[in-house]
Design an enzyme around this catalytic site. Structure first.
Site, PDB file in Angstrom:
ATOM      1  N   ASP A  11       0.821  -1.214   0.000  1.00 49.39           N
ATOM      2  CA  ASP A  11       0.000   0.000   0.000  1.00 49.39           C
ATOM      3  C   ASP A  11       0.847   1.253   0.000  1.00 49.39           C
ATOM      4  OD1 ASP A  11      -1.765  -2.221   1.199  1.00 49.39           O
ATOM      5  OD2 ASP A  11      -3.123  -0.632   0.530  1.00 49.39           O
ATOM      6  N   ASN A  58       1.871  -3.211   4.113  1.00 48.25           N
ATOM      7  CA  ASN A  58       0.940  -4.091   3.386  1.00 48.25           C
ATOM      8  C   ASN A  58      -0.011  -4.692   4.416  1.00 48.25           C
ATOM      9  OD1 ASN A  58       0.057  -5.275   0.881  1.00 48.25           O
ATOM     10  ND2 ASN A  58       0.825  -7.223   1.633  1.00 48.25           N
TER      11      ASN A  58
HETATM   12  O1  MRU Z   1      -7.535  -3.859   2.862  1.00 46.91           O
HETATM   13  P1  MRU Z   1      -7.219  -4.197   1.433  1.00 46.91           P
HETATM   14  O2  MRU Z   1      -7.915  -5.415   0.956  1.00 46.91           O
HETATM   15  O3  MRU Z   1      -7.415  -3.013   0.520  1.00 46.91           O
HETATM   16  O4  MRU Z   1      -5.657  -4.512   1.445  1.00 46.91           O
HETATM   17  C1  MRU Z   1      -5.013  -4.766   0.229  1.00 46.91           C
HETATM   18  C2  MRU Z   1      -3.569  -5.067   0.371  1.00 46.91           C
HETATM   19  O5  MRU Z   1      -3.017  -5.076   1.436  1.00 46.91           O
HETATM   20  C3  MRU Z   1      -2.820  -5.272  -0.912  1.00 46.91           C
HETATM   21  O6  MRU Z   1      -1.783  -6.187  -0.729  1.00 46.91           O
HETATM   22  C4  MRU Z   1      -2.223  -3.935  -1.370  1.00 46.91           C
HETATM   23  O7  MRU Z   1      -3.213  -2.938  -1.411  1.00 46.91           O
HETATM   24  C5  MRU Z   1      -1.590  -4.036  -2.708  1.00 46.91           C
HETATM   25  S1  MRU Z   1      -2.767  -4.299  -3.994  1.00 46.91           S
HETATM   26  C6  MRU Z   1      -1.933  -4.396  -5.461  1.00 46.91           C
END
Ligand code: MRU
Length: 351
Positions: A243, A253
């Site tokens: 993220d 992440n």
């Molecule tokens: O809470 P989420 O489902 O949005 O979390 C997503 C993640 O942690 C992903 O690994 C990250 O956003 C990368 S997506 C290419």
């Protein structure tokens, strides 16, 4: 591959990821408040996807503004959308990008055009990450030695991933799963361990779903089983998304990624992070500065559709964690692979 976001002409059509894997349902988002809610509730999720979704949200929020209202409305809409989720820097990157376009042109139409461009760009970025990532996997040849799965004869390459950084977290191909899709197109064979990813189960609900749809063998494990499969030599590489990457290579992440990184280090398994440059935030020196989203405790205590903790106990529910750069073997961007030391490498890739 299912599309997470499409533009219908009047609405942003989002695949409702809260309903996967049992239902494939879509939601047509027609205003900015609905977009805020869709991002907050994870109808649309994954850093790149929420960025693009927010860009459409800006358009929906300003499209009916009169010229007098335009600048004030634009500011209000952008500020509001930025409060939906704090960790993924893509959200802020995308909103600032379309805001600049709006200020430069003074038209909502230009914001819509830019949002549509971002949809296309996201596909190209993910493909490029897939290319670089697959080459890296070929170089590493699998932690178990040799070119596992990559020469068409040896057993499949075993990859472990956490959460979902696949096509359903982006517009289409994904980041962490893109090297697998690209490799599979070129005849390589893979097997993926998908951590189920408590509390919201993005690994079992979403990663396993999309891999199966795309014909990649996948085994779901509970998060606490990762050590066992690594100890048993069943994992050649870990690939996750992110993220936000700080300037020193610390990586935020999904919560639980840090556990996996520590295990990978212990068992000598490469730990790879797929990161579009839109997820790299050079304004933050280290991962300590990355804001971590805290989510409603009921996601933990009422998980899986039933009460999973007694009432009135404390619940801690951070949605993300930060993996220190020294646990990261390489960061795969659309512009190439960055290896330690990350401060120099990330700066180079961002210029
Ligand atoms: O809470 P989420 O489902 O949005 O979390 C997503 C993640 O942690 C992903 O690994 C990250 O956003 C990368 S997506 C290419």
């Amino acid at each position: 591959m299912l599309q997470t976001i499409t533009w219908t002409g009047t609405a942003a059509r989002l695949l409702d990821q809260t309903r996967l894997p049992s239902e494939t349902a879509y939601v047509d988002v027609v205003d900015e408040r609905q977009m805020w809610d869709a991002i907050k509730r994870l109808v649309v999720r994954g850093a790149p996807a929420i960025g693009v979704a927010a860009a459409f949200g800006v358009y929906l929020g300003i499209k009916d503004a009169t010229p007098d209202q335009f600048a004030t409305r634009l500011d209000a809409v952008c500020e509001h959308l930025k409060t939906s989720r704090p960790t993924a820097v893509n959200l802020f990157w995308a909103i600032d990008r379309v805001r600049d376009v709006a200020l430069r042109t003074g038209t909502a139409q230009a914001v819509l055009d830019e949002s549509l461009r971002m949809l296309e760009e996201d596909n190209a970025v993910c493909r490029a990450i897939g290319d670089h990532g697959f080459k890296l996997l070929q170089e590493l040849g699998g932690g178990s030695g040799g070119k596992a799965g990559l020469d068409g004869e040896t057993p499949p390459l075993n990859v472990l991933t956490h959460c979902n950084a696949g096509g359903l977290a982006t517009v289409r191909y994904g980041t962490a799963l893109s090297p697998i899709y690209v490799g599979a197109e070129r005849g390589a064979r893979f097997h993926v361990f998908a951590d189920e990813t408590r509390p919201l189960l993005q690994g079992s609900r979403i990663t396993a779903y999309e891999l199966k749809q795309n014909g990649i063998p996948v085994t779901v494990i509970c998060d606490n089983m990762a050590a066992t499969v690594m100890r048993d030599g069943k994992v050649d590489a870990v690939i996750v998304g992110t993220d936000r990457v700080a300037a020193n290579g610390d990586v935020a992440n999904k919560i639980g990624t840090l556990n996996v990184a520590i295990l990978a280090k212990h068992f000598g398994v490469p730990f790879l992070v797929a990161a579009p440059t839109s997820s790299i935030d050079l304004s933050l020196a280290t991962g300590d500065q990355i804001p971590i989203e805290q989510r409603d405790g009921r996601e933990v205590s009422e998980g899986m559709g039933r009460i999973t903790a007694p009432p009135d106990v404390g619940i801690y529910n951070p949605a993300f964690d930060v993996t220190p750069a020294d646990l990261v073997t390489a960061i795969i961007t659309e512009r190439g692979v960055v290896r330690p030391p990350y401060t120099e490498g990330l700066r180079a890739v961002m210029t």
